[in-house]
Design an enzyme around this catalytic site. Sequence first.
Site, short mmCIF file in Angstrom:
data_model
loop_
_atom_site.label_atom_id
_atom_site.label_comp_id
_atom_site.label_asym_id
_atom_site.label_seq_id
_atom_site.Cartn_x
_atom_site.Cartn_y
_atom_site.Cartn_z
N GLU A 64 10.67 -24.24 21.29
CA GLU A 64 12.07 -24.64 21.37
C GLU A 64 12.40 -25.33 22.69
OE1 GLU A 64 13.71 -21.19 18.35
OE2 GLU A 64 14.54 -21.28 20.36
N CYS A 93 7.80 -9.39 29.42
CA CYS A 93 9.03 -8.92 30.05
C CYS A 93 9.87 -8.24 28.97
CB CYS A 93 9.80 -10.08 30.68
SG CYS A 93 8.88 -10.88 32.00
N CYS A 138 13.04 -9.94 27.07
CA CYS A 138 12.97 -11.35 26.66
C CYS A 138 12.43 -11.46 25.25
CB CYS A 138 12.06 -12.11 27.63
SG CYS A 138 11.90 -13.86 27.19
N1 SAH Z 1 8.69 -17.18 32.50
C1 SAH Z 1 9.62 -17.85 33.34
C2 SAH Z 1 10.51 -18.86 32.63
C3 SAH Z 1 11.19 -18.44 31.34
S1 SAH Z 1 12.51 -17.32 31.42
C4 SAH Z 1 10.45 -16.82 34.08
O1 SAH Z 1 10.29 -15.64 33.83
O2 SAH Z 1 11.23 -17.19 34.93
C5 SAH Z 1 13.99 -18.09 31.71
C6 SAH Z 1 15.06 -17.11 32.27
O3 SAH Z 1 15.75 -16.39 31.24
C7 SAH Z 1 14.45 -16.06 33.14
O4 SAH Z 1 15.18 -15.79 34.28
C8 SAH Z 1 14.44 -14.87 32.20
O5 SAH Z 1 14.25 -13.70 32.86
C9 SAH Z 1 15.78 -15.02 31.53
N2 SAH Z 1 15.91 -14.19 30.32
C10 SAH Z 1 14.92 -13.76 29.52
N3 SAH Z 1 15.39 -13.02 28.51
C11 SAH Z 1 16.72 -12.98 28.66
C12 SAH Z 1 17.77 -12.38 27.89
N4 SAH Z 1 17.53 -11.69 26.78
N5 SAH Z 1 19.03 -12.57 28.32
C13 SAH Z 1 19.29 -13.28 29.43
N6 SAH Z 1 18.34 -13.86 30.17
C14 SAH Z 1 17.07 -13.72 29.80
#
Ligand code: SAH
Length: 384
Positions: free
Chosen positions: A99, A123, A126
């Site tokens: 996406e 994580c 996520c």
């Molecule tokens: N792997 C990289 C880039 C992708 S994440 C990283 O971890 O930075 C993009 C952003 O969205 C990151 O800050 C991540 O922690 C955040 N994120 C992930 N899941 C989320 C959620 N459910 N709600 C809000 N932000 C989220």
Amino acid sequence: MSDVAASAKQNLLDLDREGLERFFADTLGEKRFRAHQVMKWIHHRHVTDFDEMTDLGKALRAKLQQHAEVRVPQVQFEKPSADGTHKWLLAMDGSNAIETVYIPDKGRGTLCVSSQVGCALNCQFCSTATQGFNRNLSTAEIIGQVWVAARHLGNVPHKQRRLTNVVMMGMGEPLMNFDNVVRAMSVMRDDLGYGLANKRVTLSTAGLVPMIDRLGEVSDVSLAVSLHAPNDALRTELVPLNRKYPIAELMDACVRYAQRKRGESVTFEYTLMKDVNDQPAHARELVRLMRDFDNRLQMKDAAKVNLIPFNPFPGTRFERPDDAAIRRFQKLLNEAGRIAPVRRTRGDDIDAACGQLKGQVMDRTRRQAEFRKKLQAGGVDAAA
Ligand code: SAH
């Protein structure tokens, strides 16, 4: 022509300016400026058929047809949101899909680009993590996302900058796909590509310390770090990578990165989750961490905090804090002199918000199966 021969062609989307110049010199025996012409056709005018590249001679076009191709990602599905956000699902090989999201906001347009099919980092909050991991994206598949969006937006660099920023914050951990991401970012910044300033290309990482240093050696892009917790105990729970690279080491790497770039700040992303990391004590701990960073760089606001209210997805055990809790957390940071904008949730009617991207991943890690099993066993709460 057989498939084997077809796949032996060089996809020009896989090359940055340097690679393209080398390909033109070594394989085609052509001058450098020819490579530049082709680059402009591809990225400024979104032309993929060599026959339409009218300022190239017939002989060169024939040579290109023989040795090269411009293979762009196929749009499987696209969806506009009521707020102007636009999401593309791009077909990769097999039944994989990734996406890409475009987010317009006063005077700027940000594209959120994916770097991997799925993600291996797990994580906890996520949704990409629940999909497991399949593979890295190629340079062509990464810059192809920008190509697709720019074509859609009718973007002409230097004239109508509707695509002003790129953030590597889509699916995947960009620093686990280092070379391809760096090459794609070089095309984003190149005037013959998308002409974005260094500051307007941001790489976001969960904190792969050695790779942050490598990035500092080869690139000047803006750095964002997904922090999400102000101490190791909590961060290890949320971001398992923290076990390998704890906060102190991560902050050291960020200091080194910022020092190389002299005067540039680092953004720390903090996803707010109800009763998990949204308490006043967390805010105060975060303030100390950020202040220490500023002090080490001897610069006010060297550490920028970005607050992201948690975006729910099916099966998650986390919740978004209510507005009052978000405001309280922000206020504590503000009172300590720290600007901490709350990232507005955009495109949530099309599941395009942070952490909601999941594409389609042919999972090689069996994480999807484990997640489904847990869901069925009631180990994680059903969707809110
Ligand atoms: N792997 C990289 C880039 C992708 S994440 C990283 O971890 O930075 C993009 C952003 O969205 C990151 O800050 C991540 O922690 C955040 N994120 C992930 N899941 C989320 C959620 N459910 N709600 C809000 N932000 C989220």
